[in-house]
Design a protein around this motif. Structure first.
Motif, PDB file in Angstrom:
ATOM      1  N   ALA A  50     -13.735  73.735 100.743  1.00 39.88           N
ATOM      2  CA  ALA A  50     -13.392  74.541 101.912  1.00 39.88           C
ATOM      3  C   ALA A  50     -13.983  73.984 103.193  1.00 39.88           C
ATOM      4  CB  ALA A  50     -13.878  75.982 101.701  1.00 39.88           C
ATOM      5  N   GLN A  51     -15.092  73.243 103.098  1.00 40.43           N
ATOM      6  CA  GLN A  51     -15.716  72.631 104.267  1.00 40.43           C
ATOM      7  C   GLN A  51     -15.571  71.111 104.255  1.00 40.43           C
ATOM      8  OE1 GLN A  51     -19.035  75.534 105.899  1.00 40.43           O
ATOM      9  NE2 GLN A  51     -19.684  74.733 103.922  1.00 40.43           N
ATOM     10  N   LYS A  52     -14.507  70.642 103.556  1.00 36.89           N
ATOM     11  CA  LYS A  52     -14.158  69.221 103.461  1.00 36.89           C
ATOM     12  C   LYS A  52     -15.283  68.383 102.852  1.00 36.89           C
ATOM     13  CE  LYS A  52     -10.224  69.136 106.474  1.00 36.89           C
ATOM     14  NZ  LYS A  52      -9.376  68.363 107.375  1.00 36.89           N
ATOM     15  N   ARG A  53     -16.020  69.004 101.973  1.00 35.77           N
ATOM     16  CA  ARG A  53     -16.951  68.317 101.092  1.00 35.77           C
ATOM     17  C   ARG A  53     -17.071  69.168  99.838  1.00 35.77           C
ATOM     18  NH1 ARG A  53     -21.899  66.877 103.299  1.00 35.77           N
ATOM     19  NH2 ARG A  53     -21.336  67.234 105.483  1.00 35.77           N
ATOM     20  N   GLU A  54     -17.324  68.564  98.699  1.00 34.50           N
ATOM     21  CA  GLU A  54     -17.432  69.337  97.463  1.00 34.50           C
ATOM     22  C   GLU A  54     -18.711  70.157  97.477  1.00 34.50           C
ATOM     23  OE1 GLU A  54     -16.919  67.510  93.740  1.00 34.50           O
ATOM     24  OE2 GLU A  54     -14.807  67.030  94.069  1.00 34.50           O
ATOM     25  N   GLU A  55     -18.549  71.463  97.248  1.00 32.76           N
ATOM     26  CA  GLU A  55     -19.676  72.381  97.223  1.00 32.76           C
ATOM     27  C   GLU A  55     -19.404  73.462  96.184  1.00 32.76           C
ATOM     28  OE1 GLU A  55     -21.242  73.149 101.565  1.00 32.76           O
ATOM     29  OE2 GLU A  55     -19.062  73.095 101.604  1.00 32.76           O
ATOM     30  N   ALA A  56     -20.453  74.057  95.677  1.00 29.32           N
ATOM     31  CA  ALA A  56     -20.300  75.187  94.772  1.00 29.32           C
ATOM     32  C   ALA A  56     -19.708  76.364  95.530  1.00 29.32           C
ATOM     33  CB  ALA A  56     -21.642  75.568  94.167  1.00 29.32           C
ATOM     34  N   LEU A  57     -18.757  77.035  94.912  1.00 28.77           N
ATOM     35  CA  LEU A  57     -18.102  78.181  95.540  1.00 28.77           C
ATOM     36  C   LEU A  57     -19.120  79.194  96.048  1.00 28.77           C
ATOM     37  CD1 LEU A  57     -15.495  79.889  96.079  1.00 28.77           C
ATOM     38  CD2 LEU A  57     -15.876  80.877  93.827  1.00 28.77           C
ATOM     39  N   GLN A  58     -20.150  79.437  95.266  1.00 27.12           N
ATOM     40  CA  GLN A  58     -21.118  80.470  95.615  1.00 27.12           C
ATOM     41  C   GLN A  58     -22.068  80.043  96.724  1.00 27.12           C
ATOM     42  OE1 GLN A  58     -19.247  82.726  94.328  1.00 27.12           O
ATOM     43  NE2 GLN A  58     -20.983  83.950  93.621  1.00 27.12           N
ATOM     44  N   ASP A  59     -21.985  78.785  97.160  1.00 25.27           N
ATOM     45  CA  ASP A  59     -22.829  78.313  98.259  1.00 25.27           C
ATOM     46  C   ASP A  59     -22.075  78.220  99.575  1.00 25.27           C
ATOM     47  OD1 ASP A  59     -24.997  78.047  96.564  1.00 25.27           O
ATOM     48  OD2 ASP A  59     -24.612  75.931  96.143  1.00 25.27           O
ATOM     49  N   VAL A  60     -20.770  78.489  99.576  1.00 20.15           N
ATOM     50  CA  VAL A  60     -19.952  78.288 100.774  1.00 20.15           C
ATOM     51  C   VAL A  60     -19.831  79.601 101.547  1.00 20.15           C
ATOM     52  CG1 VAL A  60     -17.683  77.607 101.628  1.00 20.15           C
ATOM     53  CG2 VAL A  60     -18.655  76.455  99.637  1.00 20.15           C
ATOM     54  N   PRO A  61     -20.270  79.650 102.796  1.00 18.47           N
ATOM     55  CA  PRO A  61     -20.194  80.894 103.578  1.00 18.47           C
ATOM     56  C   PRO A  61     -18.802  81.106 104.190  1.00 18.47           C
ATOM     57  CG  PRO A  61     -21.294  79.202 104.857  1.00 18.47           C
ATOM     58  CD  PRO A  61     -20.997  78.590 103.517  1.00 18.47           C
ATOM     59  N   VAL A  62     -17.805  81.076 103.335  1.00 25.40           N
ATOM     60  CA  VAL A  62     -16.411  81.260 103.728  1.00 25.40           C
ATOM     61  C   VAL A  62     -15.740  82.098 102.642  1.00 25.40           C
ATOM     62  CG1 VAL A  62     -14.211  80.091 104.195  1.00 25.40           C
ATOM     63  CG2 VAL A  62     -16.360  78.998 104.879  1.00 25.40           C
ATOM     64  N   VAL A  63     -14.800  82.964 103.025  1.00 23.46           N
ATOM     65  CA  VAL A  63     -14.033  83.714 102.034  1.00 23.46           C
ATOM     66  C   VAL A  63     -12.993  82.769 101.427  1.00 23.46           C
ATOM     67  CG1 VAL A  63     -12.540  85.690 101.589  1.00 23.46           C
ATOM     68  CG2 VAL A  63     -14.365  85.865 103.287  1.00 23.46           C
ATOM     69  N   VAL A  64     -13.176  82.410 100.168  1.00 20.83           N
ATOM     70  CA  VAL A  64     -12.307  81.453  99.491  1.00 20.83           C
ATOM     71  C   VAL A  64     -11.819  82.062  98.188  1.00 20.83           C
ATOM     72  CG1 VAL A  64     -12.060  79.126  98.569  1.00 20.83           C
ATOM     73  CG2 VAL A  64     -13.711  79.562 100.400  1.00 20.83           C
ATOM     74  N   THR A  65     -10.519  82.053  97.990  1.00 20.37           N
ATOM     75  CA  THR A  65      -9.931  82.364  96.700  1.00 20.37           C
ATOM     76  C   THR A  65      -9.472  81.046  96.109  1.00 20.37           C
ATOM     77  OG1 THR A  65      -9.207  84.574  97.311  1.00 20.37           O
ATOM     78  CG2 THR A  65      -8.057  83.530  95.495  1.00 20.37           C
ATOM     79  N   ALA A  66     -10.128  80.605  95.041  1.00 17.16           N
ATOM     80  CA  ALA A  66      -9.805  79.315  94.442  1.00 17.16           C
ATOM     81  C   ALA A  66      -9.165  79.549  93.088  1.00 17.16           C
ATOM     82  CB  ALA A  66     -11.064  78.463  94.304  1.00 17.16           C
ATOM     83  N   LEU A  67      -8.051  78.887  92.851  1.00 16.84           N
ATOM     84  CA  LEU A  67      -7.237  79.132  91.668  1.00 16.84           C
ATOM     85  C   LEU A  67      -7.118  77.840  90.870  1.00 16.84           C
ATOM     86  CD1 LEU A  67      -4.532  80.923  93.766  1.00 16.84           C
ATOM     87  CD2 LEU A  67      -6.146  82.076  92.279  1.00 16.84           C
ATOM     88  N   SER A  68      -7.544  77.892  89.624  1.00 13.01           N
ATOM     89  CA  SER A  68      -7.551  76.702  88.786  1.00 13.01           C
ATOM     90  C   SER A  68      -6.170  76.390  88.233  1.00 13.01           C
ATOM     91  CB  SER A  68      -8.501  76.911  87.611  1.00 13.01           C
ATOM     92  OG  SER A  68      -7.953  77.879  86.740  1.00 13.01           O
ATOM     93  N   GLU A  69      -6.056  75.210  87.649  1.00 10.71           N
ATOM     94  CA  GLU A  69      -4.819  74.828  86.966  1.00 10.71           C
ATOM     95  C   GLU A  69      -4.450  75.853  85.904  1.00 10.71           C
ATOM     96  OE1 GLU A  69      -3.125  71.299  83.987  1.00 10.71           O
ATOM     97  OE2 GLU A  69      -5.218  71.312  84.650  1.00 10.71           O
ATOM     98  N   GLN A  70      -5.442  76.288  85.128  1.00 13.80           N
ATOM     99  CA  GLN A  70      -5.160  77.255  84.069  1.00 13.80           C
ATOM    100  C   GLN A  70      -4.634  78.563  84.640  1.00 13.80           C
ATOM    101  OE1 GLN A  70      -8.494  78.219  81.571  1.00 13.80           O
ATOM    102  NE2 GLN A  70      -7.486  79.990  80.668  1.00 13.80           N
ATOM    103  N   MET A  71      -5.293  79.039  85.676  1.00 14.42           N
ATOM    104  CA  MET A  71      -4.862  80.315  86.229  1.00 14.42           C
ATOM    105  C   MET A  71      -3.492  80.203  86.889  1.00 14.42           C
ATOM    106  SD  MET A  71      -6.664  82.801  88.925  1.00 14.42           S
ATOM    107  CE  MET A  71      -5.793  84.297  89.373  1.00 14.42           C
ATOM    108  N   LEU A  72      -3.212  79.091  87.537  1.00 14.12           N
ATOM    109  CA  LEU A  72      -1.900  78.885  88.156  1.00 14.12           C
ATOM    110  C   LEU A  72      -0.807  78.854  87.097  1.00 14.12           C
ATOM    111  CD1 LEU A  72      -3.021  76.183  90.719  1.00 14.12           C
ATOM    112  CD2 LEU A  72      -2.339  78.530  91.258  1.00 14.12           C
ATOM    113  N   GLU A  73      -1.075  78.203  85.955  1.00 11.23           N
ATOM    114  CA  GLU A  73      -0.108  78.187  84.857  1.00 11.23           C
ATOM    115  C   GLU A  73       0.091  79.583  84.289  1.00 11.23           C
ATOM    116  OE1 GLU A  73      -1.042  75.456  81.755  1.00 11.23           O
ATOM    117  OE2 GLU A  73      -0.548  73.675  82.937  1.00 11.23           O
ATOM    118  N   GLU A  74      -0.994  80.308  84.087  1.00 11.67           N
ATOM    119  CA  GLU A  74      -0.893  81.638  83.485  1.00 11.67           C
ATOM    120  C   GLU A  74      -0.108  82.609  84.349  1.00 11.67           C
ATOM    121  OE1 GLU A  74      -5.049  81.693  80.871  1.00 11.67           O
ATOM    122  OE2 GLU A  74      -4.998  82.556  82.875  1.00 11.67           O
ATOM    123  N   ASN A  75      -0.113  82.383  85.651  1.00 13.30           N
ATOM    124  CA  ASN A  75       0.596  83.284  86.562  1.00 13.30           C
ATOM    125  C   ASN A  75       1.918  82.706  87.059  1.00 13.30           C
ATOM    126  OD1 ASN A  75      -1.200  85.805  87.298  1.00 13.30           O
ATOM    127  ND2 ASN A  75      -2.587  84.056  87.122  1.00 13.30           N
ATOM    128  N   GLY A  76       2.337  81.577  86.488  1.00  9.36           N
ATOM    129  CA  GLY A  76       3.634  81.015  86.835  1.00  9.36           C
ATOM    130  C   GLY A  76       3.750  80.554  88.264  1.00  9.36           C
TER     131      GLY A  76
END
Length: 836
Positions: A50-76
């Motif tokens: 989200a800040q154009k560098r790899e960071e742990a989701l829980q360390d980023v002070p931004v509202v981010v909804t991140a969706l994995s390959e698995q979740m994207l497949e499961e929801n079509g």
């Protein structure tokens, strides 16, 4: 009339769904739960960019909804419209064409289909920005993850991300040989096939190829009358896509990713259906070879009426190169270059009256309805870190050419229809006269059938845009617990627009009435009006005879406009980590959305865009930039050894000079609304335990226009009201379970749902365009080998067949009639996946 969705519309039912795991799905899952084939990982290891560098989701002070390959497949999820069903606070809609697709976050987005309006929600695919949401509406292919960032993100992502960003990351090549294939069949004749091949040339070069072909019958049946339309279905699917990637890693410090892609759509979209049948429908019926519109409004019979084609042809292609070099500078800073050249074009037919009467339309040709973007972009970033600082500096350049051709063609029923409708508007008894169809012939002094007929308008627009941005984003680790971030961006945007207008048929009816208004008065007097009454009604007659597409005053016009913007945007953030499991943050941001030009025939009573309904052409169609000031106070918490994430954020966003494109009686005009406020709460939850995965998210957004009065009668409902597509509540969630069957098989089951409370779907907030709250559910069951060599899935989207509008509209020139573009019905089918 408010549309009701009785079987699934109550907030109570939606919240019950939410309690089984619902409150939105962030996340890029770092594991496939319960597969038994991968080392188990905890959810707190999820990373985002989200800040154009790899960071742990829980360390980023931004509202981010991140969706994995698995979740994207499961929801079509295959495109950004599918994405809205798993992200709270996100809505995505289309109107006359899939190219006119608009995304909104927290109730805020671009209002209007005009190509001159920039996007409020940016779409970035593999680091390359798409110029409009519709340009990003494509099959996304093989996905690694999608990140949805809420709130203004202009510091790092650029000028047109004032409401948020959809950041799409596709799969990269790897050095392992791998073949994947997929075959899908479903109702509505759905058939899809896709495949990919990944391999390595050597230990420094690998490639990945992906291709897909998908077809489906239409969701809407079309009555075509006497034609010439041939397609009896609408909103079908027929496209193919290809992507090729080459990864070069000549050293441990350098990698180069080259990508080329191409997509082609050849479909029919989008016919609308009647939701309310008004008094003018009887006139349409009388001028049609059948019932011109549906006899009784029944939108969910999915029956549309159109005698003209809605064929759409969309091509999207591009190449890009991303270079990442770990330099010897500044302690090993990374230099990233993203270079891209893209071309997108759309051709679309439109039956404007949505009936089988031949009123007015555009053919699906480049001369009649064509939009094209040709974009070159270059971004450079230098990113580094030390014990006390994470820093980033960069620059961005874009050179974009936008071409727009649009025409209006007048059919044989237009003149008698407008004659009867106008007389009925003046006095209903006049419209009932057997000679009413001849009225405009008499008012103009032209033979019947020649007042408007033929090729009424043919306009050409060419806009050249150049954008330069310089940006920096830096985090100071003030203490082990406290991080302070400062981001800043300078943007210079220059646009030049050349507009050329013509009326190939000469605009003869309008010209005759403008040159001899006394004849208009005489024609009204001949029908029984007094001279005073006729004189009062004559301007209304001339106004309708000189609507933008028939107004002779536009014929031969040529205008050239330019605008130059220089703006600053930025952000400050403070994040405090109380311990390893709890982080709180505050952020303030200034966002910016570029101004531009209205690519349309604009006319008013004064010849200025600020005027009200009238027939004087407007030369200056520019509109100013839009700004937003945003404040967020949030927390990110981790529980159960990293297996439960619970995040929540309070937000307040205040937009100034909000760009609104709306039809104001005689033409589409862009208004700058002084103030729009959106405030509320975003919350998300993710929990895994054993083979179970529960995800949920909630957005409460109280979005409101300011109280400032607007000059236009058509916008009288806006001050103090909730904007269109701004539900107060948006709740998503899912529950999934994976388990083993014997020693070689595994199975999984997944249920997901989204609820949105009521909202209006029209920019003018007509109550007839109100959509009641509704819920959508998806389900998927899969069984396959534990080594993932094969998997069979049974799935359903919108499993309860919920009925809802995407967008409701006033039926053009049909007072009292409203139409709507519908959401997709229930679909179901089976997918076979093979991997080697």
């Amino acid at each position: 009339m408010i549309h009701r969705a009785p079987q699934h519309s109550t907030l109570t039912r939606a919240l019950l769904l939410a309690l089984i795991g619902l409150v939105q799905a962030p996340l890029a899952l770092a594991q496939e739960a319960g597969s038994g084939e991968e080392e188990a990982t905890t959810l707190d290891q999820i990373t985002v960019t989200a800040q154009k560098r790899e960071e742990a989701l829980q360390d980023v002070p931004v509202v981010v909804t991140a969706l994995s390959e698995q979740m994207l497949e499961e929801n079509g999820v295959r495109d950004i419209k599918d994405l809205q069903h798993v992200v709270p606070g996100l809505t995505v809609t289309s109107t006359q064409s899939e190219s006119q697709t608009v995304a909104r976050i927290r109730g805020v987005g671009t209002v209007g289909d005009n190509a001159g309006l920039e996007s409020s929600v940016g779409i970035v695919i593999d680091g390359v920005f798409r110029p409009r949401n519709g340009v990003g509406f494509t099959d996304l292919g093989e996905l690694e993850r999608i990140e949805v960032l809420k709130g203004p993100q202009g510091t790092l992502f650029g000028k047109n991300t004032s409401a948020g960003v959809i950041n799409v990351i596709t799969k990269r090549p790897s050095y392992q040989q791998r073949v994947e294939g997929e075959v899908t069949v479903g109702n509505y004749g759905a058939f899809g096939v896709s495949g990919s091949y990944n391999d390595a040339f050597n230990d420094m070069a690998a490639f990945r190829l992906y291709a897909a072909k998908r077809k489906r019958d239409g969701y809407v049946d079309v009555t075509t009358g006497a034609g010439p339309r041939q397609e009896t279905e609408d909103q079908n699917q027929n496209f193919h896509t290809f992507r090729g990637q080459l990864l070069l890693e000549p050293s441990e410090t350098l990698d180069i990713l080259l990508t080329g892609d191409f997509s082609n759509r050849d479909e029919s979209c989008c016919a609308s259906v009647t939701t309310i049948r008004g008094p003018t429908a009887a006139i349409i019926d009388a001028l049609s070879p059948d019932s011109g519109v549906i006899p009784v409004a029944d939108p969910y019979s999915r029956r549309a009426f159109a005698n003209r084609s809605s064929a759409q042809f969309i091509k999207d292609q591009g190449v890009s190169a991303q270079v990442d070099w770990q330099t010897p500078w500044f302690g090993g800073a990374t230099l990233t270059s993203v270079t891209a050249q893209r071309k997108w074009e759309s051709t679309n037919g439109i039956d404007f009256d949505y009936s089988t009467a031949d009123l007015f339309h555009r053919n699906p040709t480049k001369d009649d309805n064509y939009t094209a973007f040709d974009t070159f972009s270059q971004e450079l970033r230098l990113t580094g870190a030390s014990d006390k600082f994470d820093w980033l500096v960069g620059g961005f350049y874009a050179d974009e050419t936008l071409k727009r051709n649009e025409a209006y063609r007048i059919g044989s029923a237009y003149e008698p229809y407008l004659s009867i409708a106008l007389l009925s508007r003046i006095n209903p008894a006049l419209g009932a006269s057997p000679t009413a169809p001849l009225f405009l012939s008499q008012a103009s002094g032209r033979p019947f059938g020649t007042v408007f007929a033929g090729h009424a308008a043919a306009d050409r627009y060419k806009q050249e845009s150049k954008s330069i941005g310089l940006f920096t984003n830096n985090t100071w680790h003030a203490t082990d617990a406290l991080d302070l971030t400062l981001g800043l961006r300078y943007t210079r945007e220059k646009k030049e627009l050349a507009s050329r207008y013509s009326n190939p048929n000469g605009g003869l009816g309008c010209a005759a009435m403008l040159s001899n208004p006394a004849q208009v008065v005489a024609a009204l007097v001949a029908r029984g009006l007094s001279v005073a009454q006729a004189s009062a009604a004559a301007p209304q007659v001339v106004g309708f005879a000189c609507l933008p597409w028939t107004n002779v005053q536009h014929n031969g016009r040529s205008t050239d406009q330019e605008r130059d913007e220089k703006e600053w945007s930025g952000t400050v953030k403070a994040a405090y980590r109380f311990n390893d499991n709890v982080m709180a943050y505050f952020s303030a941001a200034r966002g910016y959305k570029a101004g531009g030009f209205n690519l349309d025939r604009v006319q008013s009573n004064t010849g200025l865009s600020s005027g009200t309904a009238g027939i004087l052409p407007v030369n200056d169609t520019s509109f100013g930039a839009e700004f937003v000031d945003s404040y967020e106070l949030g927390t990110k918490t981790t529980w159960l050894g990293g297996n439960l994430l619970l995040n929540a954020t309070l937000f307040h966003q205040e937009y100034s000079d909000f760009q609104l494109n709306s039809f104001l009686g005689t033409s589409f005009v862009v208004r700058s609304i002084p103030k729009v406020t959106s405030q509320g709460l975003d919350a998300e939850l993710l929990w895994q335990t054993g083979g179970w995965m529960l995800q949920g998210g909630l957005t409460y957004a109280d979005t409101q226009y300011g109280d400032d009065p607007l000059p236009d009668a058509d916008l009288a409902l806006l001050p103090g009201s909730r904007p269109s597509f701004a539900p107060k509540w948006s709740v998503t969630g899912s529950v999934g379970y994976d388990w083993r069957i014997g020693g070689s098989l595994k199975a999984s089951a997944h249920l997901g749902a989204k609820y949105m409370s009521d909202y209006n779907t029209g920019s003018d907030l007509d109550p007839q365009k109100q959509q009641d709250g509704y819920a959508l559910g998806n389900a998927r069951f899969a069984i396959g080998s534990r080594d993932q060599r094969w998997t069979v899935e049974l799935w359903s989207q919108n499993i309860t067949d919920a009925e809802y509008y995407q967008v409701a509209i006033d039926a053009p020139l049909q007072t009292g009639t409203w139409n709507a573009f519908l959401g997709a019905p229930r679909t179901y089918g089976m997918t076979l996946r093979m991997r080697y």
